[in-house]
Design a protein around this motif. Structure first.
Motif, PDB file in Angstrom:
ATOM      1  N   GLY A  66       0.779  -1.226   0.000  1.00 30.80           N
ATOM      2  CA  GLY A  66       0.000   0.000   0.000  1.00 30.80           C
ATOM      3  C   GLY A  66       0.811   1.276   0.000  1.00 30.80           C
ATOM      4  O   GLY A  66       0.253   2.377  -0.026  1.00 30.80           O
ATOM      5  N   ARG A  67       2.128   1.166   0.016  1.00 26.44           N
ATOM      6  CA  ARG A  67       2.969   2.362   0.145  1.00 26.44           C
ATOM      7  C   ARG A  67       3.786   2.657  -1.110  1.00 26.44           C
ATOM      8  O   ARG A  67       4.675   3.507  -1.069  1.00 26.44           O
ATOM      9  CB  ARG A  67       3.927   2.208   1.337  1.00 26.44           C
ATOM     10  N   ALA A  68       3.492   1.992  -2.203  1.00 27.46           N
ATOM     11  CA  ALA A  68       4.297   2.195  -3.411  1.00 27.46           C
ATOM     12  C   ALA A  68       4.233   3.645  -3.890  1.00 27.46           C
ATOM     13  O   ALA A  68       5.249   4.222  -4.298  1.00 27.46           O
ATOM     14  CB  ALA A  68       3.821   1.252  -4.515  1.00 27.46           C
ATOM     15  N   VAL A  69       3.053   4.254  -3.839  1.00 27.61           N
ATOM     16  CA  VAL A  69       2.914   5.627  -4.341  1.00 27.61           C
ATOM     17  C   VAL A  69       3.707   6.606  -3.478  1.00 27.61           C
ATOM     18  O   VAL A  69       4.316   7.551  -3.990  1.00 27.61           O
ATOM     19  CB  VAL A  69       1.424   6.024  -4.405  1.00 27.61           C
ATOM     20  N   SER A  70       3.732   6.383  -2.175  1.00 27.41           N
ATOM     21  CA  SER A  70       4.492   7.293  -1.312  1.00 27.41           C
ATOM     22  C   SER A  70       5.995   7.149  -1.559  1.00 27.41           C
ATOM     23  O   SER A  70       6.728   8.144  -1.573  1.00 27.41           O
ATOM     24  CB  SER A  70       4.160   7.050   0.160  1.00 27.41           C
ATOM     25  N   PHE A  71       6.468   5.911  -1.771  1.00 32.13           N
ATOM     26  CA  PHE A  71       7.874   5.731  -2.114  1.00 32.13           C
ATOM     27  C   PHE A  71       8.185   6.397  -3.460  1.00 32.13           C
ATOM     28  O   PHE A  71       9.224   7.053  -3.621  1.00 32.13           O
ATOM     29  CB  PHE A  71       8.223   4.239  -2.184  1.00 32.13           C
ATOM     30  N   ALA A  72       7.287   6.221  -4.411  1.00 31.66           N
ATOM     31  CA  ALA A  72       7.490   6.830  -5.727  1.00 31.66           C
ATOM     32  C   ALA A  72       7.514   8.350  -5.629  1.00 31.66           C
ATOM     33  O   ALA A  72       8.265   9.020  -6.341  1.00 31.66           O
ATOM     34  CB  ALA A  72       6.391   6.371  -6.682  1.00 31.66           C
ATOM     35  N   THR A  73       6.699   8.897  -4.733  1.00 30.73           N
ATOM     36  CA  THR A  73       6.698  10.348  -4.526  1.00 30.73           C
ATOM     37  C   THR A  73       8.070  10.823  -4.060  1.00 30.73           C
ATOM     38  O   THR A  73       8.596  11.838  -4.535  1.00 30.73           O
ATOM     39  CB  THR A  73       5.631  10.739  -3.489  1.00 30.73           C
ATOM     40  N   GLY A  74       8.677  10.083  -3.137  1.00 30.54           N
ATOM     41  CA  GLY A  74      10.016  10.444  -2.671  1.00 30.54           C
ATOM     42  C   GLY A  74      11.047  10.404  -3.781  1.00 30.54           C
ATOM     43  O   GLY A  74      11.906  11.286  -3.881  1.00 30.54           O
ATOM     44  N   ILE A  75      10.951   9.398  -4.636  1.00 31.84           N
ATOM     45  CA  ILE A  75      11.877   9.300  -5.768  1.00 31.84           C
ATOM     46  C   ILE A  75      11.698  10.481  -6.711  1.00 31.84           C
ATOM     47  O   ILE A  75      12.672  11.093  -7.170  1.00 31.84           O
ATOM     48  CB  ILE A  75      11.658   7.965  -6.511  1.00 31.84           C
ATOM     49  N   CYS A  76      10.461  10.838  -6.981  1.00 31.16           N
ATOM     50  CA  CYS A  76      10.176  11.978  -7.871  1.00 31.16           C
ATOM     51  C   CYS A  76      10.754  13.275  -7.307  1.00 31.16           C
ATOM     52  O   CYS A  76      11.291  14.108  -8.049  1.00 31.16           O
ATOM     53  CB  CYS A  76       8.680  12.129  -8.067  1.00 31.16           C
ATOM     54  N   MET A  77      10.634  13.461  -6.002  1.00 26.20           N
ATOM     55  CA  MET A  77      11.117  14.695  -5.392  1.00 26.20           C
ATOM     56  C   MET A  77      12.644  14.720  -5.329  1.00 26.20           C
ATOM     57  O   MET A  77      13.261  15.774  -5.500  1.00 26.20           O
ATOM     58  CB  MET A  77      10.537  14.850  -3.989  1.00 26.20           C
ATOM     59  N   ALA A  78      13.254  13.558  -5.109  1.00 24.97           N
ATOM     60  CA  ALA A  78      14.716  13.507  -5.017  1.00 24.97           C
ATOM     61  C   ALA A  78      15.363  13.747  -6.363  1.00 24.97           C
ATOM     62  O   ALA A  78      16.430  14.372  -6.455  1.00 24.97           O
ATOM     63  CB  ALA A  78      15.153  12.155  -4.459  1.00 24.97           C
TER      64      ALA A  78
END
Length: 282
Positions: free
Chosen positions: A69-81
């Motif tokens: 359930g946390r894939a989108v939040s991890f992806a958000t971090g990658i996008c911001m980094a």
């Protein structure tokens, strides 16, 4: 791993699983992007937990397994980094419409620059058939009693209300259309979400119903929000009604990355950025 896009890892999906179609659609889209000049190493795949997530082992690109359930939040971090990356987020319907629904809606609200592909077989397949938020009302798995009248919710309607800037629906039996939708989603600046109807070959095979109900609407204007609302309400995931495929809604707006400290820095180098950030907090 092989040098091609499909790895030599042993594939354990069931025969007839819709995940095969999604895997090959993504592969073809990546090859198209590469031919257009997008380096493969700039593409990142984030997967959740479930049958769909095995795709991270089967595609030869940079990938990351997130928590359930946390894939989108991890992806958000990658996008911001690193806003220069092209981030694909593969999730299941149980994975992201249940545990991960808040992350999905807030990423849509913020217009984070990623493409979310929902492998929507409408059941928890990996754990033997429990009910998910989009399971049909008449479906009764091991986790819901037969007398339960729990209705499905409509994820596309939720995403529209959350401000999602790109929404589409695909079907694994319509492979050419699915590839075009994924390509359009990855070409969109901002958050894109494609709900992909697929069957679960072991627990919920709805091929016959989908083949009869899906259609591509003529003259639909994806920029018309009211028309998009009407379109997604034709099918409420309760099995009756026509199922529209294609881009439901698309609008341009500023992405979440614009204005973040990463984009505002006027200097190069991670160390200097961190030092300036720390100095600014003192």
């Amino acid at each position: 791993m092989t040098h091609g896009l499909i790895t030599d890892a042993q594939n354990t999906w069931c025969q007839g699983c819709g995940n095969f179609a999604i895997e090959h659609a993504i592969k073809d889209v990546i090859l198209r992007l590469e031919a257009e000049g997008t380096p493969r190493e700039t593409i990142v795949l984030v997967a959740g937990i479930g049958c769909h997530a095995k795709i991270a082992d089967y595609l030869n690109i940079n990938s990351f397994y997130a928590l359930h359930g946390r894939a989108v939040s991890f992806a958000t971090g990658i996008c911001m980094a690193n806003p220069d990356l092209h981030v694909i987020c593969c999730v299941g319907d149980g994975d992201t419409y249940a545990e991960g629904i808040a992350h999905l809606l807030f990423a849509a609200k913020r217009n984070v620059n990623m493409t979310v592909l929902v492998h929507n077989n409408r059941v928890y397949g990996l754990t033997k058939g429990q009910v998910t938020p989009t399971s049909p009302m008449e479906y009764h798995g091991k986790s819901n009693p037969s007398e339960s009248g729990e209705i499905s919710f409509n994820p596309l309607e939720l995403l529209l209300s959350a401000g999602c800037s790109f929404i589409a629906r695909g079907y694994t039996q319509h492979q050419d259309e699915l590839k075009e939708l994924i390509y359009a989603g990855m070409s969109h600046s901002g958050f894109s979400c494609i709900d992909i109807l697929q069957i679960c070959a072991s627990f919920l095979d709805k091929t016959e119903e989908y083949d009869e109900q899906v259609y591509v609407p003529a003259n639909h204007d994806p920029e018309d929000f009211d028309a998009a609302c009407r379109l997604v309400r034709e099918y409420m995931y309760a099995d009756s009604g026509k199922i529209a495929l294609g881009i439901v809604y698309r609008v341009g707006r500023e992405t979440f990355h614009v204005g973040t400290p990463h984009q505002q820095q006027e200097y190069s180098g991670k160390e200097s950025f961190v030092r300036r950030f720390i100095d600014g907090r003192r």
